[in-house]
Design a protein around this motif. Structure first.
Motif, PDB file in Angstrom:
ATOM      1  N   LYS A 186      29.650   1.645 -22.579  1.00 19.98           N
ATOM      2  CA  LYS A 186      30.372   2.728 -21.717  1.00 19.98           C
ATOM      3  C   LYS A 186      29.268   3.784 -21.531  1.00 19.98           C
ATOM      4  N   CYS A 187      28.119   3.687 -21.946  1.00 17.78           N
ATOM      5  CA  CYS A 187      27.119   5.110 -21.599  1.00 17.78           C
ATOM      6  C   CYS A 187      26.953   5.521 -20.222  1.00 17.78           C
ATOM      7  N   PRO A 188      26.728   6.778 -19.925  1.00 14.59           N
ATOM      8  CA  PRO A 188      26.461   7.215 -18.524  1.00 14.59           C
ATOM      9  C   PRO A 188      25.152   6.466 -18.227  1.00 14.59           C
ATOM     10  N   ALA A 189      25.120   6.132 -16.946  1.00 21.83           N
ATOM     11  CA  ALA A 189      23.659   5.338 -16.687  1.00 21.83           C
ATOM     12  C   ALA A 189      22.320   6.216 -16.680  1.00 21.83           C
ATOM     13  N   ASN A 190      22.533   7.442 -16.544  1.00 23.37           N
ATOM     14  CA  ASN A 190      21.294   8.403 -17.015  1.00 23.37           C
ATOM     15  C   ASN A 190      21.035   9.071 -18.315  1.00 23.37           C
ATOM     16  N   LEU A 191      21.594   8.274 -19.412  1.00 22.85           N
ATOM     17  CA  LEU A 191      21.640   8.554 -20.576  1.00 22.85           C
ATOM     18  C   LEU A 191      20.198   8.964 -20.899  1.00 22.85           C
ATOM     19  N   SER A 192      20.013  10.398 -21.432  1.00 19.76           N
ATOM     20  CA  SER A 192      18.385  10.606 -21.764  1.00 19.76           C
ATOM     21  C   SER A 192      18.106   9.730 -22.956  1.00 19.76           C
ATOM     22  N   ASP A 193      16.626  10.076 -23.258  1.00 20.20           N
ATOM     23  CA  ASP A 193      16.146   9.383 -24.529  1.00 20.20           C
ATOM     24  C   ASP A 193      16.520  10.227 -25.642  1.00 20.20           C
ATOM     25  N   ALA A 194      16.503  11.646 -25.345  1.00 20.66           N
ATOM     26  CA  ALA A 194      16.940  12.526 -26.453  1.00 20.66           C
ATOM     27  C   ALA A 194      18.634  12.155 -26.868  1.00 20.66           C
ATOM     28  N   GLU A 195      19.403  11.914 -25.912  1.00 22.98           N
ATOM     29  CA  GLU A 195      20.836  11.526 -26.241  1.00 22.98           C
ATOM     30  C   GLU A 195      21.091  10.092 -26.850  1.00 22.98           C
ATOM     31  N   GLN A 196      19.991   9.255 -26.403  1.00 21.51           N
ATOM     32  CA  GLN A 196      19.891   7.949 -27.247  1.00 21.51           C
ATOM     33  C   GLN A 196      19.769   7.886 -28.518  1.00 21.51           C
ATOM     34  N   GLN A 197      18.562   8.704 -28.923  1.00 19.09           N
ATOM     35  CA  GLN A 197      18.234   9.015 -30.259  1.00 19.09           C
ATOM     36  C   GLN A 197      19.458   9.647 -31.030  1.00 19.09           C
ATOM     37  N   ARG A 198      20.165  10.589 -30.431  1.00 21.12           N
ATOM     38  CA  ARG A 198      21.409  11.195 -31.058  1.00 21.12           C
ATOM     39  C   ARG A 198      22.464  10.159 -31.281  1.00 21.12           C
ATOM     40  N   MET A 199      22.597   9.348 -30.328  1.00 17.07           N
ATOM     41  CA  MET A 199      23.494   8.169 -30.585  1.00 17.07           C
ATOM     42  C   MET A 199      23.131   7.148 -31.776  1.00 17.07           C
ATOM     43  N   ILE A 200      22.016   7.046 -31.646  1.00 20.72           N
ATOM     44  CA  ILE A 200      21.380   6.028 -32.771  1.00 20.72           C
ATOM     45  C   ILE A 200      21.645   6.611 -34.215  1.00 20.72           C
TER      46      ILE A 200
END
Length: 354
Positions: A186-200
């Motif tokens: 249920k991620c935003p379709a435009n999830l940024s690379d930085a936000e992906q790293q934060r979620m990891i």
């Protein structure tokens, strides 16, 4: 933490202790986990409901149904039956549960089974199937799946999650270690690379775990029978939204992009709709003086609306169903498909269907 959660917190500590001891007994081999010779994929989460397990199960069905004789297996939450049961060609939520009924309705050519005892269920299915997909089975430790997918809801992963009954977590966060793959859904379709790293970082994967990100995709409207339906929504449209699911936020936000006039009749997850519920919806709908108005529900809710006792009242109302699917962000689709296909191919024991 609100007052109710403070009152329930001691029970959450006790519940967490019981679950921790149970997991330790499985890990130590005191309680036995059964492995099977055919590929078994488990889809689950640590929290109660709302992570997108059924859409993920349907994604796997689409990936494998043309090449393997597969079956889904779940508990059949909310059904009024017990034991092992196969969904028939006209599945009933009362008999098999709303989510298995939804799957059978969409994929009539596959086997959809329910059984509280997943070991017994697989034993009944293994002779005639090449792949078992277990929906909502992460805590069912009696089966040791060959590939375990653990789902985290993007919005819930960012907050504090307490154990039941003070919160929604079924087992402590360390339980994620059993998973082979973590999927943040249920991620935003435009999830940024930085936000992906934060979620990891939030998910804290172990070295053996791959992490993927998925997003909800909304499919064309259908009627309650699953047939395509033409629906036009703009800001002059009043939408009456009927839901009995966990996590309605993404759905309401999607509809708000088309209209600000939403009347939400919201019930708990798996809620068994009653004639009183439908009568209230009908009264509100008929009292609305707007010319453009309609009723929208979800695929899962549509299964419970199709029960015999409701059909007469439901058929009088203009219901439309908004199906959902999932897609992976970035190149995640190719990577995930390859990972899943490699697992199934390497662990199959039956002849492949061509």
């Amino acid at each position: 933490m609100n007052n109710l959660r403070w009152l329930l917190f001691p029970f959450a500590l006790l519940y967490g202790l019981v679950v921790t001891v149970r997991n330790w007994l499985y890990n130590a081999g005191v309680f036995k986990s059964r492995s099977f010779d055919l590929p078994v994929i488990s889809v689950g989460n640590l929290d109660v409901g709302g992570a997108g397990k059924t859409p993920m199960t349907e994604y796997l069905i689409r990936q494998f149904k043309d090449d393997y004789h597969l079956s889904t297996l779940s508990r059949g939450y909310g059904r009024r039956t017990k034991g092992f049961l196969l969904a028939d060609v006209k599945p009933s939520a009362t008999l098999v549960g709303d989510e298995p009924a939804q799957i059978k309705h969409k994929f009539p050519d596959i086997t959809v089974a329910v059984c509280e005892d997943r070991v017994a269920g697989i034993e009944r299915l293994q002779a005639d199937h090449q792949l078992i997909i277990m929906d909502d089975a992460y805590q069912h430790r009696a089966v040791k799946p060959g590939l375990s997918l653990l789902l985290f809801d993007y919005s819930k992963l960012q907050g504090i999650s307490l154990m039941l009954p003070a919160g929604n977590r079924r087992e402590p966060f360390i339980g994620r270690k059993r998973a082979d793959v973590i999927i943040i859904t249920k991620c935003p379709a435009n999830l940024s690379d930085a936000e992906q790293q934060r979620m990891i970082s939030k998910a804290s994967p172990f070295p053996h775990q791959q992490v993927f990100f998925s997003t909800i995709i909304y499919l064309p409207f259908t009627n309650l029978q699953g047939q395509p339906a033409s629906v036009q929504i703009d800001n002059d449209t009043t939408v009456f939204l009927l839901t009995g699911i966990a996590g309605t936020g993404p759905l309401t936000r999607h509809l708000q992009a088309f209209t600000s006039h939403i009347n939400h009749h919201k019930y708990p997850d798996h809620h068994p709709f009653t004639l009183k519920n439908i009568a209230k919806l009908a009264d509100d709908f008929n009292a609305c003086t707007e010319q453009k108005k309609l009723i929208i529900t979800t695929e899962k809710d549509a299964q419970r609306l199709g029960e015999q006792g409701l059909l007469q009242q439901v058929s009088k109302l203009p219901f439309y169903v908004l199906p959902i699917g999932i897609d992976f962000l970035g190149d995640g689709r190719q990577q995930f498909n390859k990972l899943a296909e490699n697992y199934v191919r390497e662990h199959r024991t039956h002849h492949r269907i061509y």
